[in-house]
Design an enzyme around this catalytic site. Structure first.
Site, PDB file in Angstrom:
ATOM      1  N   GLU A 443       0.822  -1.218   0.000  1.00  0.00           N
ATOM      2  CA  GLU A 443       0.000   0.000   0.000  1.00  0.00           C
ATOM      3  C   GLU A 443       0.854   1.267   0.000  1.00  0.00           C
ATOM      4  OE1 GLU A 443      -2.674  -0.071   3.343  1.00  0.00           O
ATOM      5  OE2 GLU A 443      -1.132  -0.715   4.741  1.00  0.00           O
ATOM      6  N   ASP A 467      -4.658   3.072   0.233  1.00  0.00           N
ATOM      7  CA  ASP A 467      -3.427   3.794   0.554  1.00  0.00           C
ATOM      8  C   ASP A 467      -2.472   3.827  -0.633  1.00  0.00           C
ATOM      9  OD1 ASP A 467      -3.703   4.826   3.169  1.00  0.00           O
ATOM     10  OD2 ASP A 467      -3.644   2.790   3.943  1.00  0.00           O
ATOM     11  N   CYS A 514      -7.355  -6.106  -1.161  1.00  0.00           N
ATOM     12  CA  CYS A 514      -8.394  -5.869  -0.158  1.00  0.00           C
ATOM     13  C   CYS A 514      -8.772  -4.393  -0.045  1.00  0.00           C
ATOM     14  CB  CYS A 514      -7.955  -6.402   1.207  1.00  0.00           C
ATOM     15  SG  CYS A 514      -6.451  -5.652   1.822  1.00  0.00           S
TER      16      CYS A 514
END
Ligand code: PEP
Ligand code: MG
Length: 592
Positions: A443, A467, A514
């Site tokens: 991320e 992110d 995710c």
């Protein structure tokens, strides 16, 4: 903005376009949210007289009981008996002699203020309920928390904040993740904020609570009033303030239609998901709270792809200890049986400020002391969590996921800490699976670029595209002013993903996604074409996304990606992805 006839509460009906964040329809009165929270430090230890404090407590009790009785009547008129037992059980508790004696004895024995006694005794009760196995009783902990707030407000003579009297749509300028969890969720119908972002953690929590949420972008929290009636249609992005009777009826009908579609999708969701050319895809759930387990099982999820453990910390007034965490993580391991549970270690910081943690104010919190950076420095907190996770892994289905990794040192340091925890557990005779898998979030751009090196150190990788987008494009994910720049289908993000997937595949390491991108219908073809076969998202999206996956072949998705990766802007990518999607899917079947 469109003014129409007079609504049922005698004001003009106003219909507005809003930004839908979590789909659904909510109808009810507005609850204006103003911030005020109680901390133990707010209460004096020194009191003038015990008798004075006993009086304060008794007056606050009778005020609160009167308030609850009025609320019960009002709720009965609007919602019939739907919410009555909540108020009923709160009144019963405030009339329970043993319970009242407990608080009064605290005041007498400790020479304590009424506020301190209420705060402490209620906290013990809440902890007790939260520790129970039975789901119903754990839910009651929220009603107790809510009652504590009501009593403290009465003691201090304050107005409302988290305190909701009738089921309402919460209206605020901004909501933090901790605000979102502190309302009595049994009484919230939906959320409207002036600002925020699709991938802000407040939005993610609203998603996991399955509550309709829209952003109005117009500072309406200053204009809308607490007695206004509101309809939020977060499927179509419409909000109606002071609706007419006709509008209410048509939304009730609409809501029924939406529910029917959702139910049909749910029925198909238990079937394994394969593409038209026979490739299997795992569709997994993102989760923050224990109460979501039933929804996850119902949704047809092939496991939990991301358990954001911050939920466990946000729900409490204090840090959860090892035993409390163990009980929660163990329930997940137990209930999911042989399905995986990817449990992410604490990601505090950024927009997630937890009570009881010493988190300093930072100039740039998202670039600051967050996630694994915080955990490596605060090893007591980290080790407590790791001990709980390792012990709780009773079905050997839990995998540990480390958030916000940016350099090799963090991976090695984390692995060393995990080894230390394992050694401690072994020497204490605790039973655990020593080979519990360890993975990292991709991320931060550095982690994607270095994925050929980082992947060698761990068992699996998982894209956190919220992110990854924020840090790649330098766009604060919570800032609605620049929301148009936050684009998780930006070619730069996709190229980083492509590079990482290639590296993971050549090292034969599992890779999944995710971030919120995994639940975006128009992005699914891109994710499959890039080579992803494990997608994790909010449980309510799973049936829809499964249906979408079944409508594509991987071969055509790979072609799409080949074209898309030659494009030079996010807009072009979105246009291409939309066109492809529309050719294959009828949105009317999916409510998207
Ligand atoms: C992400 O960044 O995409 C992610 C899944 O983590 P979080 O949203 O909790 O930061
Ligand atoms: Mg993240």
């Amino acid at each position: 903005m469109k003014n129409k006839d007079t609504g049922i509460i005698g004001k003009k009906e106003v219909i507005l376009d809003v930004v839908p964040i979590v789909p659904g329809v909510a109808m009810g009165p507005v609850h204006h949210f103003r911030k005020f929270s109680f901390n133990i430090e707010d209460f004096d230890y020194l009191i003038e007289s015990v008798e004075g404090e006993l009086d304060r407590f008794r007056i606050a009790c009778s005020k609160t009981i009167n308030f609850l009785k009025k609320t019960k009547k009002l709720s009965n008129v609007i919602y019939e008996d739907q919410f009555l037992d909540i108020f009923e059980s709160q009144i019963v508790l405030l009339e329970d002699k043993i319970f009242l004696d407990e608080i009064e004895n605290f005041i007498k024995d400790k020479k304590s203020s009424a506020a301190m006694a209420v705060f402490t005794v209620f906290r013990e009760k809440m902890d007790y309920f939260l520790g129970l196995e039975n789901e119903y009783f754990r839910e009651r902990a929220l009603d107790i928390q809510d009652l504590k707030q009501k009593l403290l407000h009465a003691i201090f003579g304050l107005g409302t904040e988290y305190q909701i009297s009738v089921p309402s749509v919460v209206f605020a300028d901004y909501l933090s993740p901790s605000d979102t969890v502190h309302f009595n969720r049994n009484l919230i119908l939906g959320f409207v904020t002036d600002t925020g972002g699709k991938t802000s953690h407040a939005a993610i929590i609203a998603r996991s609570l399955h509550l309709p949420y829209v952003i109005n972008n117009r500072n309406l929290s200053k204009i809308v009033q607490s007695d206004d009636l509101i309809i939020v249609d977060a499927y179509t992005g419409k909000m109606v303030i002071n609706p007419t009777e006709g509008t209410i009826e048509s939304y009730k009908e609409q809501k029924k239609k939406y529910l029917d579609i959702e139910l049909n999708l749910l029925k198909e969701s238990k079937i394994p998901t394969t593409t038209l050319d026979g490739i299997h895809v795992d569709v997994m759930a993102n989760v923050e709270f224990l109460h979501e387990i039933d929804d996850i099982m119902n949704s047809g999820a092939n496991g939990i792809g991301l358990f954001r453990t911050e939920g466990v910390f946000l729900e409490k007034d204090s840090l959860p200890d090892e035993e409390e965490q163990y009980q929660i993580y163990r329930r997940f391991s137990e209930e999911m049986k042989d399905l995986p549970v990817v449990l992410r270690t604490l990601d505090a910081g950024g927009d997630k400020i937890l009570k009881d943690l010493e988190q300093p104010e930072e100039q740039n919190p998202f670039l600051g002391w967050r996630a694994i950076r915080f955990c490596i420095d605060e090893q007591d907190i980290f080790k407590t969590q790791l001990r709980a996770i390792l012990r709780a892994n009773i079905n050997n289905n839990i995998k540990i996921l480390i958030p916000m990794v940016s350099c090799l040192r963090e991976i090695r340091e984390t692995k060393k800490i995990i080894e230390e925890v394992k050694n401690e557990l072994t020497s204490q005779g605790e039973i655990f699976y020593p080979d519990t898998e360890i993975g990292i979030m991709i991320e931060i751009p550095a982690a994607a670029i270095m994925s050929d090196v980082f992947a060698k150190e761990v068992d699996f990788l998982s894209f956190g595209t919220n992110d990854l987008t924020q840090y790649t494009l330098a766009v604060d994910r919570t800032n609605q002013k620049i929301a148009r720049l936050f684009n998780d289908m930006h070619p730069a993000v996709l190229r980083l993903m492509q590079m990482t997937i290639k590296n993971a595949n050549s090292l034969e390491k599992e890779i999944s996604i995710c971030g919120e991108l995994a639940g975006n219908p128009e992005a699914i073809a891109i994710l499959l074409g890039l080579g992803l076969r494990k997608l994790s998202m909010s449980p309510y999206l799973i049936p829809k996304i499964k249906k979408i996956i079944r409508s594509f072949s991987v071969a055509e998705c790979e072609n799409l990606v080949e074209n898309i990766l030659t494009l030079s802007s996010a807009l072009e990518v979105i246009e291409h992805a939309k066109k492809f999607y529309k050719q294959k899917i009828s949105s009317a079947d999916l409510l998207i």
